[in-house]
Design a protein around this motif. Structure first.
Motif, PDB file in Angstrom:
ATOM      1  N   THR A 122      62.763  13.451   5.563  1.00 36.39           N
ATOM      2  CA  THR A 122      63.976  14.174   5.184  1.00 36.39           C
ATOM      3  C   THR A 122      63.683  15.237   4.131  1.00 36.39           C
ATOM      4  O   THR A 122      64.089  16.394   4.267  1.00 36.39           O
ATOM      5  CB  THR A 122      65.031  13.185   4.642  1.00 36.39           C
ATOM      6  N   LEU A 125      61.237  18.192   5.506  1.00 33.62           N
ATOM      7  CA  LEU A 125      61.903  19.209   6.324  1.00 33.62           C
ATOM      8  C   LEU A 125      62.964  19.953   5.521  1.00 33.62           C
ATOM      9  O   LEU A 125      63.214  21.144   5.768  1.00 33.62           O
ATOM     10  CB  LEU A 125      62.522  18.548   7.561  1.00 33.62           C
ATOM     11  N   GLN A 154      56.992  22.001  10.321  1.00 40.66           N
ATOM     12  CA  GLN A 154      57.733  20.908  10.971  1.00 40.66           C
ATOM     13  C   GLN A 154      56.778  19.896  11.605  1.00 40.66           C
ATOM     14  O   GLN A 154      56.946  18.682  11.445  1.00 40.66           O
ATOM     15  CB  GLN A 154      58.650  21.470  12.050  1.00 40.66           C
ATOM     16  N   SER A 227      65.269  18.103  14.502  1.00 41.17           N
ATOM     17  CA  SER A 227      65.511  19.009  13.368  1.00 41.17           C
ATOM     18  C   SER A 227      65.933  20.387  13.863  1.00 41.17           C
ATOM     19  O   SER A 227      66.850  21.010  13.297  1.00 41.17           O
ATOM     20  CB  SER A 227      64.276  19.105  12.476  1.00 41.17           C
ATOM     21  N   LEU A 310      67.844  21.147   8.714  1.00 45.08           N
ATOM     22  CA  LEU A 310      66.523  20.611   9.054  1.00 45.08           C
ATOM     23  C   LEU A 310      66.336  19.215   8.471  1.00 45.08           C
ATOM     24  O   LEU A 310      65.743  18.331   9.104  1.00 45.08           O
ATOM     25  CB  LEU A 310      65.424  21.549   8.553  1.00 45.08           C
ATOM     26  N   GLY A 314      65.714  15.696  10.631  1.00 41.83           N
ATOM     27  CA  GLY A 314      64.573  14.829  10.355  1.00 41.83           C
ATOM     28  C   GLY A 314      64.990  13.430   9.974  1.00 41.83           C
ATOM     29  O   GLY A 314      64.372  12.442  10.390  1.00 41.83           O
TER      30      GLY A 314
END
Length: 399
Positions: A122, A125, A154, A227, A310, A314
């Protein structure tokens, strides 16, 4: 951290300071229950969002961190609908990311490697999203990080997350011996199996007992795909936030079942003892989304930006992998799949046929340009997300 209060209760009892019928003993006992701590995580994340939301908006405005909007030449008619949003504070995903991390650390057990791995994905990203938002604002355009850099970042975060899930999460989790002895189906449904096992809805037991290194590639694709899908969904006020909220609630239930030997064996779903902390993270995510939606609902006072979208993708993907319900994510996150699929279809169709399938992709813009008001698109997609979540949960009993 809060769980230590339960450990304190055990110490106080062992030293004879309190007895098992004392009020303090009973009060501290509630901190061992995952349901209580999951609720606490959601409430904490929600109220932290309310406490700091206005302050963050004022700070972003003072720093002139406003959302750059694509020009009329780039998006044509869509500029007429969204042009007025230019300058709205962005990078509000800092609030989502911060409240998820803080509430999780407060309410979850710190000795759980799954929890730390989900937070790593988390935050990793979210950091990429922060960099992307910063470049967009500093350069005053909508380009941000290059596509190649974004994909490399990523993929790197996703690969590390996948490797931890596949090779560092204990395969022989600490399981209650009585539960293990009560059913012969325990091992079949994954009590002692690796996270590299592949489970499918409607099938009892793994369809592949060990995917080996293919699991790393598979999990990486899921994390990167999720994501990007949430990022594509984040185009209207509160759309990605609301859909993430329903998805998080569904995975709270999946995590609770997966972490319980009793319920996982009854429903025939994969079990891992370390998954019992997933509801705390999932509810922290839900509370963070609910709190952010307070400011992000139409007309939005603040956008999450890539910092939030994102990170949300994630977090959702890594939670799904941790409770071994990654395949079901395609159903539970149905709106995210729709959004991503519409972009893929549009690009392929235009390159191969020179024609567009949709008025504009992602698909929420297709309906906007078709005459739906922004609020109509948002609420209707929320409704779809709610029913996708229900259909995903229905697979628990269809095994």
């Amino acid at each position: 951290m809060i769980y230590w209060l339960y450990e304190l209760r055990n110490w106080l009892e062992s030293t004879g300071v309190i007895s098992d019928d004392a009020f303090v003993y009973k009060l501290l006992n509630i901190f061992k229950y995952h349901t209580f701590r999951a609720g606490g995580a959601a409430i904490t994340a929600f109220f932290l969002s309310l406490m700091f939301g206005d302050r963050l908006i004022r700070k972003l405005i003072s720093l002139k961190i406003g959302q750059p909007i694509r020009t009329a030449e780039e998006v044509h008619k869509l500029f007429e609908l969204h042009g007025k949003k230019a300058g709205t504070p962005t990078m509000g995903g800092i609030l989502i990311l911060g409240t998820i991390v803080v509430s999780t650390l407060i309410w979850a057990k710190w000795d759980n490697i799954m929890m730390w791995n989900i937070l790593f994905c988390t935050i990793g990203l979210g950091a990429l999203g922060f960099r992307d938002d910063y470049l967009k604002i500093s350069k005053k355009n909508s380009k941000g990080v290059s596509a190649r850099t974004k994909l490399v970042w990523q993929t790197s975060v996703a690969v590390i997350t996948a490797l931890v899930f596949c090779y560092l999460v204990p395969t022989d989790a600490t399981i209650d011996a009585a539960s293990k002895a009560n059913t012969s189906a325990f091992v079949q449904f994954g009590g002692d199996s690796t996270l590299r096992a592949l489970f499918m809805p409607f099938y009892k037991g793994p369809i592949i007992a060990d995917m080996s290194f293919i699991a790393v590639i598979f999990f990486t694709l899921i994390i990167v795909g999720a994501s990007n899908a949430v990022n594509l969904t984040d185009g209207l006020d509160g759309l990605a936030t609301g859909c993430s909220l329903t998805t998080a609630m569904a995975y709270t239930a999946f995590g609770y079942v997966s972490g319980s030997a009793l319920y996982s064996n009854y429903l025939g779903v994969p079990h891992h003892a370390l998954a019992n902390e997933i509801p705390i993270i999932a509810m922290a995510l839900a509370g963070a989304c609910a709190g952010f939606l307070w400011f992000n609902a139409h007309p939005a006072k603040m956008f999450m930006g890539d910092t939030g979208s994102l990170a949300l993708g994630g977090c959702i993907a890594s939670i799904a992998i941790a409770c071994r319900q990654e395949i079901v994510l395609a159903l539970v996150g149905g709106v995210f799949v729709m959004e991503a699929a519409s972009v893929i279809i549009q690009v392929i169709s235009f390159k191969k046929r020179g024609k567009r399938v949709f008025r504009m992709a992602p698909i929420h813009h297709h309906f906007e340009l078709g005459g739906w008001h922004e609020n109509q698109v948002i609420v209707r997609f929320w409704i779809l997300s709610f029913f996708f979540a229900l259909m995903g949960l229905a697979t628990l009993k269809l095994r």
